[in-house]
Design an enzyme around this catalytic site. Structure first.
Site, PDB file in Angstrom:
ATOM      1  N   ASP A 155      41.626  10.942  -7.602  1.00 38.56           N
ATOM      2  CA  ASP A 155      42.689  11.200  -8.576  1.00 38.56           C
ATOM      3  C   ASP A 155      43.426   9.913  -8.983  1.00 38.56           C
ATOM      4  OD1 ASP A 155      43.870  13.143 -10.188  1.00 38.56           O
ATOM      5  OD2 ASP A 155      45.468  13.584  -8.761  1.00 38.56           O
ATOM      6  N   ASP A 187      45.399  13.861  -4.011  1.00 36.21           N
ATOM      7  CA  ASP A 187      46.224  14.921  -4.594  1.00 36.21           C
ATOM      8  C   ASP A 187      45.959  16.242  -3.876  1.00 36.21           C
ATOM      9  OD1 ASP A 187      47.749  16.595  -6.129  1.00 36.21           O
ATOM     10  OD2 ASP A 187      46.461  16.499  -7.915  1.00 36.21           O
ATOM     11  N   LYS A 224      46.896  22.866  -3.290  1.00 38.28           N
ATOM     12  CA  LYS A 224      45.659  23.276  -3.971  1.00 38.28           C
ATOM     13  C   LYS A 224      44.851  24.200  -3.067  1.00 38.28           C
ATOM     14  CE  LYS A 224      44.817  19.264  -6.942  1.00 38.28           C
ATOM     15  NZ  LYS A 224      44.914  20.033  -8.193  1.00 38.28           N
ATOM     16  N   ARG A 270      51.751  13.627 -14.498  1.00 40.28           N
ATOM     17  CA  ARG A 270      52.688  13.414 -15.607  1.00 40.28           C
ATOM     18  C   ARG A 270      54.015  12.849 -15.098  1.00 40.28           C
ATOM     19  NH1 ARG A 270      51.873  19.516 -17.246  1.00 40.28           N
ATOM     20  NH2 ARG A 270      49.862  18.955 -16.360  1.00 40.28           N
ATOM     21  N   GLU A 287      51.621  16.473 -10.754  1.00 37.47           N
ATOM     22  CA  GLU A 287      52.287  15.232 -10.333  1.00 37.47           C
ATOM     23  C   GLU A 287      51.942  14.036 -11.206  1.00 37.47           C
ATOM     24  OE1 GLU A 287      49.524  16.333  -9.115  1.00 37.47           O
ATOM     25  OE2 GLU A 287      48.310  14.518  -9.287  1.00 37.47           O
ATOM     26  N   LYS A 307      47.199   6.647 -14.070  1.00 37.53           N
ATOM     27  CA  LYS A 307      47.630   7.520 -12.969  1.00 37.53           C
ATOM     28  C   LYS A 307      46.859   7.114 -11.719  1.00 37.53           C
ATOM     29  CE  LYS A 307      47.050  12.335 -11.332  1.00 37.53           C
ATOM     30  NZ  LYS A 307      46.722  13.736 -11.699  1.00 37.53           N
ATOM     31  N   ASP A 314      51.994  20.292  -8.077  1.00 35.09           N
ATOM     32  CA  ASP A 314      50.623  19.868  -8.366  1.00 35.09           C
ATOM     33  C   ASP A 314      50.487  19.223  -9.753  1.00 35.09           C
ATOM     34  OD1 ASP A 314      47.970  19.457  -7.892  1.00 35.09           O
ATOM     35  OD2 ASP A 314      47.355  21.550  -8.170  1.00 35.09           O
TER      36      ASP A 314
HETATM   37  N1  BES Z   1      44.571  15.924 -10.447  1.00 32.98           N
HETATM   38  C1  BES Z   1      44.755  17.213 -11.002  1.00 32.98           C
HETATM   39  C2  BES Z   1      43.846  17.495 -12.186  1.00 32.98           C
HETATM   40  C3  BES Z   1      42.359  17.550 -11.919  1.00 32.98           C
HETATM   41  C4  BES Z   1      41.751  18.767 -11.746  1.00 32.98           C
HETATM   42  C5  BES Z   1      41.588  16.418 -11.911  1.00 32.98           C
HETATM   43  C6  BES Z   1      40.401  18.831 -11.530  1.00 32.98           C
HETATM   44  C7  BES Z   1      40.223  16.474 -11.697  1.00 32.98           C
HETATM   45  C8  BES Z   1      39.625  17.687 -11.518  1.00 32.98           C
HETATM   46  C9  BES Z   1      46.197  17.376 -11.475  1.00 32.98           C
HETATM   47  O1  BES Z   1      47.148  16.695 -10.736  1.00 32.98           O
HETATM   48  C10 BES Z   1      46.537  18.825 -11.382  1.00 32.98           C
HETATM   49  O2  BES Z   1      46.612  19.315 -10.303  1.00 32.98           O
HETATM   50  N2  BES Z   1      46.739  19.472 -12.532  1.00 32.98           N
HETATM   51  C11 BES Z   1      47.086  20.846 -12.575  1.00 32.98           C
HETATM   52  C12 BES Z   1      48.255  20.990 -13.516  1.00 32.98           C
HETATM   53  C13 BES Z   1      48.882  22.341 -13.463  1.00 32.98           C
HETATM   54  C14 BES Z   1      49.614  22.518 -12.143  1.00 32.98           C
HETATM   55  C15 BES Z   1      49.828  22.459 -14.617  1.00 32.98           C
HETATM   56  C16 BES Z   1      45.878  21.628 -13.097  1.00 32.98           C
HETATM   57  O3  BES Z   1      45.182  21.140 -13.986  1.00 32.98           O
HETATM   58  O4  BES Z   1      45.633  22.705 -12.579  1.00 32.98           O
HETATM   59 ZN    ZN Z   2      46.474  15.002  -9.770  1.00 36.38          ZN
HETATM   60 MN    MN Z   3      47.834  17.793  -9.070  1.00 34.83          MN
END
Ligand code: BES
Ligand code: ZN
Ligand code: MN
Length: 515
Positions: A304, A286, A293, A367, A365, A281, A363
């Site tokens: 990210d 992000d 966020k 996957r 993104e 990824k 968010d």
């Molecule tokens: N890049 C983030 C995940 C992340 C969070 C990485 C904290 C490093 C530290 C990812 O894209 C994300 O935003 N995931 C969301 C998914 C949710 C919307 C289902 C999450 O984990 O909150």
């Molecule tokens: Zn992300």
């Molecule tokens: Mn995200």
């Protein structure tokens, strides 16, 4: 928003040129390997176990200092616990001796590298230093090379934007009784693993302002310049359109920087053998997109792209040492921005596989970009093993913290095998589940699947990616959202962007070579 991209192209060029010069303090240090008798620097580092008796190089230094070393150790009540560090001054004729404890258990490979990291972090930017490696209680061969690798990893620093950064020219000499074997192992092999890790660290530390899909791609081209046997291809929008990569394009469409799919191949194994595929990824920033966020800690989302950076670093290390394996690395690069033409929650994207995804949160993104990247690599390369690596979910980070990357597979033996590899190389993984319920949970009312479905978040993310993996393909899903960034240092990983995954995937490559 693409209307601005013309005017940006010259800026893009200037920025990519400066990328290659990402000067780290570690890069200023030159390493040398010498015999134990050739110790000449007036700063020395030695390793001492829990038994008080000094032997080998340490005993020689005690003689040289007319017993000052042993009496100082006694006065300081140094007890030699693993990693315990003590600086001793006034060690005439030396200026300083740094003593690092090795404990009393036989040392594993990972501990040997940690000793190098401890030596680096205790080094205090000495102009020149002799690290004396003698009499360690271990089965590991060429310990000087392993300690040098640990030192290089542990001395990493990102100083590019510091006006007053000290960039001293330093020499660190590693003294042992296997000088030439260690020098060869280090210079022909281990140094490239450390460089691969440090490349990944640079990429994840560099601000999002200068790292975006095309500048990352340029960084990858620069990394592989002159590396034998490697082909780097960078796919842009028109090719993505032709291949119907609606998920990757969808994530990137709110940014002025178009997405890229970077494909690196290294075919060092038997002709015709299916390669191992690493898929990363690569979200260069992000924001969350329209599902924005919250602002606390958002700056961290510059890293990210950790998965993609680790993929590049791994293939680099393998190619540079001439590993006898076939590898393909795929990096799915996009910037996730909120904008008038960004994707919306509720939108449906058509993926390269033909399956459709309802976007529940923009968010989630990672996957999405992975779905097209894993489809691409399976269709084009039919890999014998597919490992995808991503900072995918906060859920994985909350479950496992800084110490373990999350691993999800469909095969328990494969999980155990990966856990063993991680333990040996010093990047641990720990399993999270994936079962039919997680696949059921992502059924969508209007599309083939939906992109999120509450908890358990890491498993749901795994199920979304798993939807795009052929049933019979050996598959490893790594969620590194917790381990990619450290708030405190470990011996071989200074605080900040860890470059996690290069050592793990390099361990996988070595394991394959050994088969
Ligand atoms: N890049 C983030 C995940 C992340 C969070 C990485 C904290 C490093 C530290 C990812 O894209 C994300 O935003 N995931 C969301 C998914 C949710 C919307 C289902 C999450 O984990 O909150
Ligand atoms: Zn992300
Ligand atoms: Mn995200």
């Amino acid at each position: 928003m693409r209307k601005f991209s013309q005017g940006l192209s010259t800026t893009a060029l200037a920025l990519t040129l400066s990328l290659g010069a990402a000067a780290t303090a570690a890069a200023q240090t030159s390493f040398a390997f010498g015999s134990l008798s050739a110790q000449t620097q007036d700063h020395a580092t030695i390793f001492v176990g829990e038994s008080a008796a000094l032997s080998g190089a340490a005993a020689d230094l005690d003689t040289k200092t007319e017993g000052r070393l042993s009496s100082a150790l006694k006065d300081a009540e140094f007890d030699g616990k693993f990693g315990e560090t003590l600086h001793l001054y006034g060690m005439t004729p030396l200026t300083r001796i740094t003593v690092i404890g090795t404990g009393d258990e036989p040392l594993t490979l990972r501990q040997i590298r940690d000793l190098g990291g401890h030596a680096a972090q205790a080094s205090d930017n000495d102009k020149s230093l002799s690290v004396m490696i003698d009499g360690l209680n271990t089965d590991v061969d060429e310990t000087a090379a392993q300690i040098a690798m640990g030192y290089k990893l542990g001395s990493y620093a990102f100083t590019k934007y510091k006006q007053d950064a000290k960039d001293p020219k330093r020499t660190v000499a590693f003294h042992s009784d296997d000088t030439s074997a260690s020098e060869t192992l280090y210079q022909d092999d281990l140094v490239y693993v450390a460089k691969g890790v440090n490349f990944a660290r640079d990429m994840g530390t560099e601000p999002g302002k200068s790292i975006y899909p095309e500048s990352f791609a340029q960084g990858v081209r620069d990394l592989f310049k002159g590396v034998p046997g490697v082909r780097v291809q960078v796919m842009g929008l028109s090719e993505m359109k032709r291949r119907n990569m609606g998920a990757l394009m969808g994530v990137g469409q709110g940014s002025i920087h178009d997405p890229r799919l970077i494909v690196v191949t290294y075919m060092g194994g038997n002709r015709g053998d299916d390669p191992v595929a690493f898929v990363g990824k690569g979200i260069t920033f992000d924001t969350g997109g329209i599902s924005l966020k919250p602002n606390t800690g958002q700056w961290l989302m510059k890293s990210d792209l950790s998965g993609a950076a680790a993929v590049a670093g791994t293939v680099y290390a393998a190619a540079q040492r001439g590993a006898r394996v076939n590898l393909v690395g795929v990096m799915a690069m996009a910037e996730n921005m909120p904008a008038e033409d960004a994707i919306r929650p509720g939108d449906v994207l058509e993926t390269m596989s033909g399956k459709t995804i309802e976007v529940m949160s923009t968010d989630a993104e990672g996957r999405l970009v992975l779905s097209d990247a894993v489809t691409y690599v399976q269709q084009e390369f039919d890999p014998s093993l597919l490992i995808n690596i991503a900072t995918l979910t906060g859920s994985a980070a909350r479950a496992l913290g800084d110490d373990y990357g999350a691993i999800i597979t469909r095969d328990w033996d494969l999980t155990e095998h990966m856990m063993r590899i991680g333990k040996e190389v010093g990047e641990d993984v720990w399993p999270l589940p994936l079962n039919e319920n997680h696949f059921k949970a992502i059924k969508s009312d209007i599309a083939d699947i939906k992109s999120t479905a509450g908890s358990p978040g890491a498993s749901i993310g795994g199920a979304v990616v798993g939807t795009f993996i052929d049933d019979d393909r050996p598959w490893v899903h790594l969620d590194i959202a917790g381990v990619d960034w450290l708030d405190g240092s470990t011996p071989t990983t200074p605080k900040g962007h860890a470059g996690w995954g290069v050592r793990f995937m390099d361990g996988v490559v070595r394991d394959l070579e050994a088969e």
